[in-house]
Write a protein that holds these residues in place. Structure first.
Motif, PDB file in Angstrom:
ATOM      1  N   PHE A  12       0.876  -1.174   0.000  1.00 16.34           N
ATOM      2  CA  PHE A  12       0.000   0.000   0.000  1.00 16.34           C
ATOM      3  C   PHE A  12       0.908   1.217   0.000  1.00 16.34           C
ATOM      4  N   THR A  13       0.800   2.033  -1.035  1.00 12.65           N
ATOM      5  CA  THR A  13       1.694   3.181  -1.182  1.00 12.65           C
ATOM      6  C   THR A  13       1.029   4.464  -0.700  1.00 12.65           C
ATOM      7  N   VAL A  14       1.747   5.195   0.124  1.00 11.53           N
ATOM      8  CA  VAL A  14       1.282   6.483   0.643  1.00 11.53           C
ATOM      9  C   VAL A  14       2.023   7.576  -0.117  1.00 11.53           C
ATOM     10  N   GLY A  15       1.300   8.327  -0.942  1.00  9.15           N
ATOM     11  CA  GLY A  15       1.932   9.332  -1.792  1.00  9.15           C
ATOM     12  C   GLY A  15       1.997   8.838  -3.227  1.00  9.15           C
ATOM     13  N   ILE A  42       7.196   4.209  16.813  1.00  8.57           N
ATOM     14  CA  ILE A  42       6.611   5.096  15.810  1.00  8.57           C
ATOM     15  C   ILE A  42       5.730   6.105  16.542  1.00  8.57           C
ATOM     16  N   THR A  43       5.947   7.369  16.252  1.00  9.04           N
ATOM     17  CA  THR A  43       5.168   8.435  16.883  1.00  9.04           C
ATOM     18  C   THR A  43       4.384   9.188  15.812  1.00  9.04           C
ATOM     19  N   ILE A  44       3.087   9.352  16.052  1.00  6.73           N
ATOM     20  CA  ILE A  44       2.222  10.091  15.123  1.00  6.73           C
ATOM     21  C   ILE A  44       2.196  11.552  15.545  1.00  6.73           C
ATOM     22  N   ARG A  45       2.448  12.445  14.610  1.00  6.97           N
ATOM     23  CA  ARG A  45       2.471  13.872  14.936  1.00  6.97           C
ATOM     24  C   ARG A  45       1.677  14.675  13.900  1.00  6.97           C
ATOM     25  N   LEU A 103       0.975  15.930   8.587  1.00  8.60           N
ATOM     26  CA  LEU A 103       0.742  14.757   9.414  1.00  8.60           C
ATOM     27  C   LEU A 103       1.862  13.787   9.081  1.00  8.60           C
ATOM     28  N   VAL A 104       2.640  13.405  10.095  1.00 11.77           N
ATOM     29  CA  VAL A 104       3.820  12.581   9.848  1.00 11.77           C
ATOM     30  C   VAL A 104       3.898  11.436  10.845  1.00 11.77           C
ATOM     31  N   PRO A 112       5.886  11.213   5.643  1.00 15.24           N
ATOM     32  CA  PRO A 112       4.741  12.122   5.493  1.00 15.24           C
ATOM     33  C   PRO A 112       3.482  11.382   5.081  1.00 15.24           C
ATOM     34  N   VAL A 113       2.353  11.808   5.615  1.00 11.13           N
ATOM     35  CA  VAL A 113       1.058  11.236   5.242  1.00 11.13           C
ATOM     36  C   VAL A 113       0.404  12.196   4.260  1.00 11.13           C
TER      37      VAL A 113
END
Length: 249
Positions: A72-75, A168-171, A188-189, A203-204
């Motif tokens: 699953f590719t993000v971007g 892993i930290t969601i920011r 959102l990273v 990056p999301v």
């Protein structure tokens, strides 16, 4: 986010107390409490009843959203096809601006060069792919000339096995708008920390609600610690707009 967290979140989203939900499902309030503390798990029949009650799919109830197949590719991937299309389109644009040869040739050359060095890097950004055993990331520099060099080399991929990820930290990084013409977007990273104590920022760039809650549960099943200090996943599951939430006054 674990199974019990999802059950509790949806119960609160639909304004049920443990007692009220127990009445709806014809079970005891103690059973609801045990589900939300993972002392026990709801049966298939109870999961189906919850799915009907909340009007959501079993996938959403069990793993926070529809299953997404891997890879699953993000971007958007960097490809020679996209590079060639950009060069062709920008060449036509440069010819149009310069009157198809009516203006001096050096003006055409300047516009072409400006497009290749400045505009080209802007339309390409970092992307990453969720595989079954690892994450492969293509991280592009924020600097124009450095990104342009990376695009020419076409060799930017980094592979990280899940076994090498420790945290892993969601920011959510909210940008301060200084003027009506400030078009910089919020970010959102995912900050990924490896065994080697290096940090990779992913990056999301797609709607996070389409995959992020499911990804977090998948990562936790890989025994990776996930921190979400801003409650991003909860906000996504509750259907809240992240931009509006983080720009509230």
């Amino acid at each position: 986010m674990l199974q019990q967290d999802i059950l509790k979140l949806y119960r609160k989203k639909y304004n049920y107390t443990q007692t009220a939900l127990a009445d709806q499902l014809h079970v005891s309030p103690q059973a609801i409490s045990k589900w939300e503390t993972r002392d026990s798990l709801p049966s298939i029949d109870n999961l189906l009843a919850l799915s009907d009650l909340y009007n959501i799919s079993l996938d959403e109830l069990v793993q926070a959203g529809p299953y997404f197949k891997k890879p699953f590719t993000v971007g958007h991937r960097v490809s020679w096809k996209r590079l060639v299309i950009f060069v062709l389109v920008w060449t036509l644009f440069s010819l149009f601006v310069t009157g198809f040869g009516y203006q001096p040739w050096w003006l055409f050359a300047v516009i072409m060069l400006w497009g290749l060095v400045v505009v080209l890097p802007i339309i390409f950004d970092s992307y990453w792919t969720i595989e079954r055993t690892h994450i492969s990331a293509t991280i592009l520099s924020d600097r124009f000339f450095e990104k342009f060099s990376q695009l020419l080399k076409h060799d930017m991929k980094e592979k990280v096995n899940y076994s090498d990820i420790t945290l892993i930290t969601i920011r959510y990084i909210a940008k301060v708008e200084t003027s009506p013409w400030d078009f910089w977007r919020d970010e959102l990273v995912l900050d990924l920390v490896t065994n080697a104590n290096t940090t990779i920022r992913l990056p999301v760039s797609v709607p996070a609600s389409t995959f992020l809650p499911q990804l977090i549960m998948f990562l936790q099943r890989q025994h990776i610690d996930v921190e979400d200090p801003q409650g991003i996943v909860d906000k996504l599951l509750l259907g809240e707009n992240l931009h509006d939430k983080f720009h509230e006054k």
